[in-house]
Each structure stands twice: as structure tokens, then as C-alpha cells.
Scaffold this motif. Structure first.
Motif, short mmCIF file in Angstrom:
data_model
loop_
_atom_site.label_atom_id
_atom_site.label_comp_id
_atom_site.label_asym_id
_atom_site.label_seq_id
_atom_site.Cartn_x
_atom_site.Cartn_y
_atom_site.Cartn_z
N ARG A 22 -51.84 66.26 99.67
CA ARG A 22 -50.64 67.05 99.47
C ARG A 22 -49.73 66.40 98.43
N ARG A 23 -49.00 67.25 97.74
CA ARG A 23 -48.18 66.77 96.63
C ARG A 23 -47.20 65.68 97.06
N HIS A 24 -46.60 65.85 98.25
CA HIS A 24 -45.60 64.86 98.66
C HIS A 24 -46.23 63.54 99.09
N HIS A 25 -47.55 63.50 99.26
CA HIS A 25 -48.23 62.25 99.56
C HIS A 25 -48.62 61.48 98.31
N ARG A 26 -48.67 62.18 97.19
CA ARG A 26 -49.06 61.50 95.96
C ARG A 26 -47.97 60.53 95.53
N GLU A 27 -48.40 59.34 95.15
CA GLU A 27 -47.50 58.25 94.76
C GLU A 27 -46.56 57.86 95.89
N SER A 28 -46.96 58.11 97.12
CA SER A 28 -46.15 57.69 98.28
C SER A 28 -46.33 56.21 98.58
N ILE A 29 -47.34 55.59 97.98
CA ILE A 29 -47.59 54.16 98.12
C ILE A 29 -47.40 53.52 96.74
N ASP A 30 -46.62 52.46 96.69
CA ASP A 30 -46.48 51.75 95.40
C ASP A 30 -47.75 50.96 95.10
N TRP A 31 -48.13 50.08 96.01
CA TRP A 31 -49.28 49.22 95.78
C TRP A 31 -50.18 49.18 97.02
N VAL A 32 -51.45 49.45 96.83
CA VAL A 32 -52.44 49.13 97.84
C VAL A 32 -52.80 47.66 97.65
N VAL A 33 -52.73 46.85 98.71
CA VAL A 33 -53.02 45.43 98.62
C VAL A 33 -54.27 45.14 99.44
N GLY A 34 -55.27 44.54 98.83
CA GLY A 34 -56.52 44.27 99.54
C GLY A 34 -57.58 43.76 98.57
N PRO A 35 -58.85 43.87 98.95
CA PRO A 35 -59.35 44.43 100.19
C PRO A 35 -59.75 43.38 101.24
N ASP A 36 -59.48 42.08 100.98
CA ASP A 36 -59.86 41.04 101.94
C ASP A 36 -58.73 40.03 102.07
N GLU A 37 -58.47 39.63 103.30
CA GLU A 37 -57.44 38.63 103.55
C GLU A 37 -57.92 37.24 103.13
N LEU A 38 -57.00 36.45 102.59
CA LEU A 38 -57.28 35.07 102.23
C LEU A 38 -56.05 34.24 102.56
N ALA A 39 -56.16 33.40 103.59
CA ALA A 39 -55.11 32.45 103.98
C ALA A 39 -53.77 33.14 104.18
N SER A 40 -53.77 34.32 104.72
CA SER A 40 -52.59 35.12 105.06
C SER A 40 -51.82 35.64 103.85
N MET A 95 -56.38 56.02 95.99
CA MET A 95 -56.00 56.18 94.58
C MET A 95 -55.20 57.46 94.37
N ASN A 96 -55.36 58.44 95.24
CA ASN A 96 -54.59 59.68 95.12
C ASN A 96 -53.21 59.58 95.75
N ARG A 97 -52.93 58.45 96.39
CA ARG A 97 -51.62 58.24 97.00
C ARG A 97 -50.84 57.09 96.38
N ALA A 98 -51.55 56.17 95.73
CA ALA A 98 -50.91 54.93 95.26
C ALA A 98 -50.63 54.97 93.77
N ARG A 99 -49.72 54.11 93.35
CA ARG A 99 -49.41 53.93 91.93
C ARG A 99 -50.12 52.71 91.36
N GLY A 100 -50.58 51.81 92.22
CA GLY A 100 -51.26 50.62 91.74
C GLY A 100 -52.12 50.00 92.83
N ILE A 101 -53.10 49.20 92.41
CA ILE A 101 -53.95 48.45 93.32
C ILE A 101 -53.76 46.97 93.01
N LEU A 102 -53.34 46.19 94.00
CA LEU A 102 -53.19 44.74 93.85
C LEU A 102 -54.32 44.08 94.61
#
Length: 414
Positions: A22-40, A95-102
Motif C-alpha cells: 500500500r502507498r502509505h507503507h512505502r518508505e515507511s522504514i528509513d533503514w532495514v538493518v541486518g541480516p545477521d547480528e554481530l556482537a550486538s 525493499m518496497n517499504r524501506a529507503r535504505g539497507i544497512l
């Protein structure tokens, strides 16, 4: 074939979610952070940077942390199968909700025989920003670190890494590190790294690596220093050989042979909760003695009001915040015995050192103060105002201006 199948699944997922998001969900996330944890590190970013969405397929055994997605459950085989399908499908949806992937660490949402070339290129092609947060051996070159060792005349964190895994000393490992750096420089909009401690083949500007401990880690209670009749010394490590644990054991043995009476606690493979409980009663913390930067454990020591001995050195690792060398007792590998002895001989020096360290950690390594700095950098990447060349000309005082005495969130003791 698996990599090709995942790429096709990513393309399908992205197209399907492009139609159904849905349109209001697009860019609702600034950054997706992942995909694996490392030392918190992933959890710290998620908690301190607004607008982030966390994904960790792996679970860090030492930390009890929750993520927006993950970690995967089941046997290793079941988890591997789940990741084959979930990785590309989830990336296409987000990717359809976020503005960036960290990306934290070296892995991607897809299998990466090309060191994430296809994945990063695809993410960029759809208009998203790409950030890379390096954590150590994921970008460090053993060959470059050996050259640094010869130049400086002192061992570093890669000196004995071949003892742990001979693969680190092979040409194959160097080829991977070189390709990984080349891919990163082609596609990343911003990177976070320690250029000296994690020296490799990157030649572009990198932002400091921010540790962002929550307020719960910081204590203002220094009552443990009221009774120094038995000084408590603690060393914890995830990798004894490269962190200098044998040096610590030798120093402790020599001091005890000379008649010094103190309590020594060595922790390996314990939970973070158990570690923090021990630090609350610790007077002197022994960190690492080959690395040039402060570690998560080092910051936890400082936050717990411990006097810290460590080889961390801001004259070598220039991406460290200002003032570290006054906040700890800089201790090279040959100084573990002499510096520990110096504090045991003059216990009145322990509390003032711990107090300086706690203040430094709060100012530069807390979620309250470092979080806004990282948020500002990531926000400038999203809005297109980030200029890596201009950032490279800043002094460390200017980089950390947001945590100056005037601008910092005050320490809980204030």
C-alpha cells in the motif's frame, strides 16, 4: 544454481510486493538493518536510530535480543533451508517499504558467491541507499595487517590469527577481501569502519563505528571502590589468542608469585547478563592487547565504572572518539604486567581512572549521545546531502561535535 534461484525469487518478490504494498507503507522504514547480528551491533543500531527495522537470521548466544524478523529456528539444516527462501523473499518485500539497507557484517539476504555484487547493485537500481557497517575480520586483510605490523614494529590483531584459522593466511582469503572491498566501493553510499584496526583494501572515506550502549548499561554507583582490600580484576574474551589472554594469564601469575593479593576472574563464553553482573563488582578490567580500537566489552567495562587496561590507541586508530587515551590506561602487549602492577601498587589511582572512562563512554558510546550522531549521518545519506569527501576533511572533534560537553546528553550522575 542456488544463487540463480535466489535471484529469481528476489525479482519475483520485489515485483509482487511492488503491486501489493500500500502507498502509505512505502518508505515507511528509513533503514532495514541486518541480516545477521554481530556482537550486538545490529541491536544497538535498531534501538538507537529511529526509523530502522531489524532483521537477524542468526542468534548471538551471549545476548538476549529481539528483532523485527528472526532469528531463524530449527536445526542447522532447517535454518539453512529457511534462509534460502526467506532471504530473497523478505528482501524483495522490505525493499518496497524501506529507503535504505544497512548491512551489518559481510553477509547478504542472498547467497553471495559474488560478495553481494548482484544484491547491492539490485538494491541501488531500485533507488534505495546502501550502507555497510564493518565489524572486523569481515573487511580486514591479513596481508595488509602484516605490513602494518612490520611498519609499526608491534603485533596487531592479525598477527596470530592464522593460529585460530589457517585460512586467514591464504591467497584465497586475500582475494575475497580484495573483491569484497571493490564491490563495497562500487555500491555503498556510506560505510562505517575502523581503517587502522580493520585495515584492508578500502580506499574511500569511512565513518566511525558507533557503539551505542543503552542507558541501562551505565552506572553511577562507585561504592565498590569504598573497599579495595581485595581488588577485583576481570578479563573476558571471545578469542583468547588474538585478544591477548595468554599475556594476561602470565601477568597475573607473575604478580601472584610476587605476593600480590587480588581476585582474578576470567570469562569465556558466558552470557552478557553474567558478564555485566561481574563488571558491577570489578575494579580493573583487562580488555584486549593487540587491537587498536575499543571493543564492545571495553565500552561495557567503562560503562560499569571499571578502570580499563587496553591496547586501544587513538593515535593509531584515527576513527576513535577524542580523549580515549585519557579515559583508559593504554597498555601495549608488553605492558600488561607493569601497568596492572602500577594500579595494584597505587589503588588510589583506580577510581579516578574509572570515573574518566565512564564519562568518556557516556559521551561517545551511549545510545543517548552516539545514536543522534549516527542518525544524522544516515539521514543525510537518505536526503542526498551526504558528502564523503567533505566528511573526510573533518577532525575527530568535529565528527563528534554532537557529543561535545555543551551538546551532549548529560551523564546520569549529573
Amino acid at each position: 544454481m542456488l544463487a540463480i534461484g535466489q535471484r529469481l525469487l528476489l525479482l519475483l518478490s520485489y515485483a509482487v510486493h511492488r503491486l501489493t504494498t500500500r502507498r502509505h507503507h512505502r518508505e515507511s522504514i528509513d533503514w532495514v538493518v541486518g541480516p545477521d547480528e554481530l556482537a550486538s551491533c545490529l541491536a544497538q543500531i535498531r534501538a538507537a536510530v529511529p526509523g530502522t527495522y531489524s532483521v537477524s537470521f542468526l542468534r548471538e548466544q551471549a545476548y538476549d535480543v529481539h528483532y523485527d524478523v528472526g532469528p531463524l529456528r530449527g536445526t542447522p539444516r532447517v535454518r539453512a533451508i529457511k534462509r534460502l527462501f526467506l532471504g530473497p523473499w523478505l528482501l524483495g518485500r522490505l525493499m518496497n517499504r524501506a529507503r535504505g539497507i544497512l548491512y551489518v557484517g559481510p553477509t547478504g539476504f542472498l547467497l553471495s558467491p559474488d560478495e553481494r555484487e548482484f544484491e547491492l547493485r539490485f538494491v541501488r537500481a531500485q533507488g534505495l541507499k546502501v550502507g555497510l557497517y564493518w565489524t572486523g575480520s569481515d573487511i580486514r586483510s591479513t596481508s595488509v595487517m602484516h605490513a602494518l605490523e612490520r611498519e609499526m614494529g608491534i603485533p596487531n590483531i592479525s598477527t596470530y590469527i592464522g593460529v585460530i584459522s589457517p585460512h586467514y593466511e591464504t591467497p584465497a582469503h586475500e582475494r575475497v577481501q580484495r573483491v569484497r572491498a571493490e564491490v563495497a566501493m562500487r555500491h555503498a553510499h556510506v560505510m562505517f569502519d575502523y581503517p587502522s584496526d580493520q585495515a584492508g583494501y578500502l580506499t574511500c572515506h569511512r565513518e566511525p563505528t558507533f557503539f551505542m550502549l543503552s542507558k541501562d548499561h551505565f552506572t553511577t554507583d562507585r561504592s565498590k571502590f569504598d573497599d579495595l582490600s581485595t581488588i577485583v580484576v576481570t578479563h573476558a574474551t571471545t578469542s583468547p589468542v588474538i585478544k591477548g589472554t595468554p599475556l594476561v594469564r602470565a601477568a597475573v601469575a607473575q604478580l601472584r608469585a610476587e605476593g600480590y593479593d587480588f581476585e582474578y576472574c576470567e570469562l569465556i563464553g558466558v552470557s552478557n547478563a553474567e558478564l555485566l553482573a561481574q563488571l558491577r563488582r570489578t575494579h580493573i578490567g583487562l580488555n584486549q592487547f593487540y587491537g587498536f580500537t575499543i571493543t564492545v566489552f571495553g565500552v561495557e567495562l567503562l560503562a560499569a565504572q571499571c578502570a580499563v587496561l587496553s591496547s586501544s590507541d587513538s593515535t593509531i586508530e584515527t576513527n576513535l572518539p577524542p580523549g580515549l587515551n585519557d579515559a583508559i590506561m593504554v597498555t601495549k602487549h608488553w605492558q600488561v604486567y607493569s601497568n596492572l602492577k602500577a594500579l595494584l601498587d597505587a589503588p588510589e589511582r583506580i577510581e579516578p581512572l574509572a570515573a574518566r572512562g565512564a564519562e568518556w563512554a557516556w559521551r561517545y558510546q551511549s545510545a543517548e549521545n552516539a545514536g543522534p550522531l549516527m542518525t544524522a549521518i544516515l539521514s543525510s545519506v537518505l536526503d542526498g546531502t551526504y558528502d564523503a569527501d567533505a566528511r573526510s576533511r573533518l577532525t575527530q572533534d568535529e565528527v563528534y561535535a554532537g557529543t561535545s560537553p555543551r551538546g551532549a546528553e548529560p551523564h546520569p550522575s549529573a
